[in-house]
Design an enzyme around this catalytic site. Structure first.
Site, PDB file in Angstrom:
ATOM      1  N   TYR A   1      -4.990  -1.717   3.315  1.00 28.15           N
ATOM      2  CA  TYR A   1      -3.877  -1.860   1.779  1.00 28.15           C
ATOM      3  C   TYR A   1      -4.399  -0.173   1.951  1.00 28.15           C
ATOM      4  CZ  TYR A   1      -2.925  -2.314  -2.519  1.00 28.15           C
ATOM      5  OH  TYR A   1      -1.694  -2.708  -4.139  1.00 28.15           O
TER       6      TYR A   1
ATOM      7  N   SER B   1       0.091   2.255  -5.694  1.00 28.95           N
ATOM      8  CA  SER B   1      -1.426   1.542  -6.442  1.00 28.95           C
ATOM      9  C   SER B   1      -1.736   2.683  -7.036  1.00 28.95           C
ATOM     10  CB  SER B   1      -1.149   0.474  -5.236  1.00 28.95           C
ATOM     11  OG  SER B   1      -3.005   0.139  -5.429  1.00 28.95           O
TER      12      SER B   1
END
Length: 261
Positions: A157, A144
């Site tokens: 995350y 990501s």
């Protein structure tokens, strides 16, 4: 087609990005095994790919779903050992929740690292030795833009995706010159059910409509829209291709130009 009866394993294959990955690899001639924990989603995936193969060009190998908790060492080893030689591994399994640092629980922290980093470690550790012995293999990590920059409310995350990116770089250093490559794809927000869950949480917390919350995510980067799962899959398709044989240790950022580091 660049492949002949080669095996590709996709973790998190039943999810939004996972489905696109399985389609892409099947179209490239790979026999695809999608691993995940949700049997229903895996069966839906099998049907979806089979229907696409029926209406598309002939010769696409099937996609098979296999239930596996890829955060569990014993289960992961058992499933991979039964599959045989793996030519392509796409570490796509993951989870995402948002919370401020002070509101991030230890349980959430551990769950993020298990799903986003430990799963990739277990799968990659198993397949890389065989790839090295055969002199060919591709490992791709779906990370990501959060793996390359810190943003508020993403402690667990972002840290776990940074760990994934670090693992990918270590693997690339260890396999350099062996015919095996390790690379990372780092998209911004992708149009998936996981992102829709984020949209709902934003709407609940801010009072925005889901449409406004979704647009806020789209506007968070220069692309001005969500990334499509097929765009992530296309990037992976390139990285596993013969054309990318010299590409190793790289991070392909899919955000329209926002991350420059």
């Amino acid at each position: 087609m660049e492949t002949s009866a080669r095996l590709a394993v996709v973790s998190g294959g039943g999810g939004g990005i996972g489905r696109a990955l399985c389609r892409e690899l099947s179209q490239r001639g790979y026999e695809v095994v999608a691993v995940g924990r949700d049997l229903r989603r895996l069966r839906d995936l099998e049907v979806l790919i089979a229907r696409a193969a029926d209406t598309g060009p002939p010769g696409h190998p099937p996609v098979r779903g296999v239930v596996c908790d890829v955060t569990d060492e014993t289960e992961t080893e058992r499933v991979l050992s039964a599959l045989g030689p793996v030519d392509v591994l796409v570490n796509n399994a993951g989870t995402a929740e948002s919370a401020p640092l002070h509101g991030t629980t230890l349980r959430s922290w551990r769950e993020h690292f298990a799903a986003n980093a430990t799963s990739a470690f277990l799968l990659t550790r198993h397949v890389v030795p065989g790839m090295r012995e055969r002199g060919h293999g591709r490992v791709v990590f779906i990370a990501s833009i959060a793996a390359r920059a810190g943003t508020p409310y993403t402690a667990a995350y972002a840290a776990s995706k940074h760990a994934m990116l670090g693992l990918a770089r270590v693997v690339s250093a260890e396999v350099a010159g062996t015919g095996v490559t390790s690379n990372t794809v780092c998209p911004s927000f992708v149009r998936t059910p996981m992102t829709e869950r984020s949209v709902r949480r934003i709407a609940e917390r801010t009072g925005r409509t889901p449409e406004a919350a979704r647009q806020a995510l789209a506007d968070s980067g220069p692309l001005g829209r969500l990334v499509e799962p097929e765009e992530v899959a296309a990037a992976v398709g390139y990285l596993v291709s013969d054309a990318a044989a010299c590409v190793n240790g790289q991070s392909l950022v899919l955000d329209g130009g926002g991350i420059q580091t």
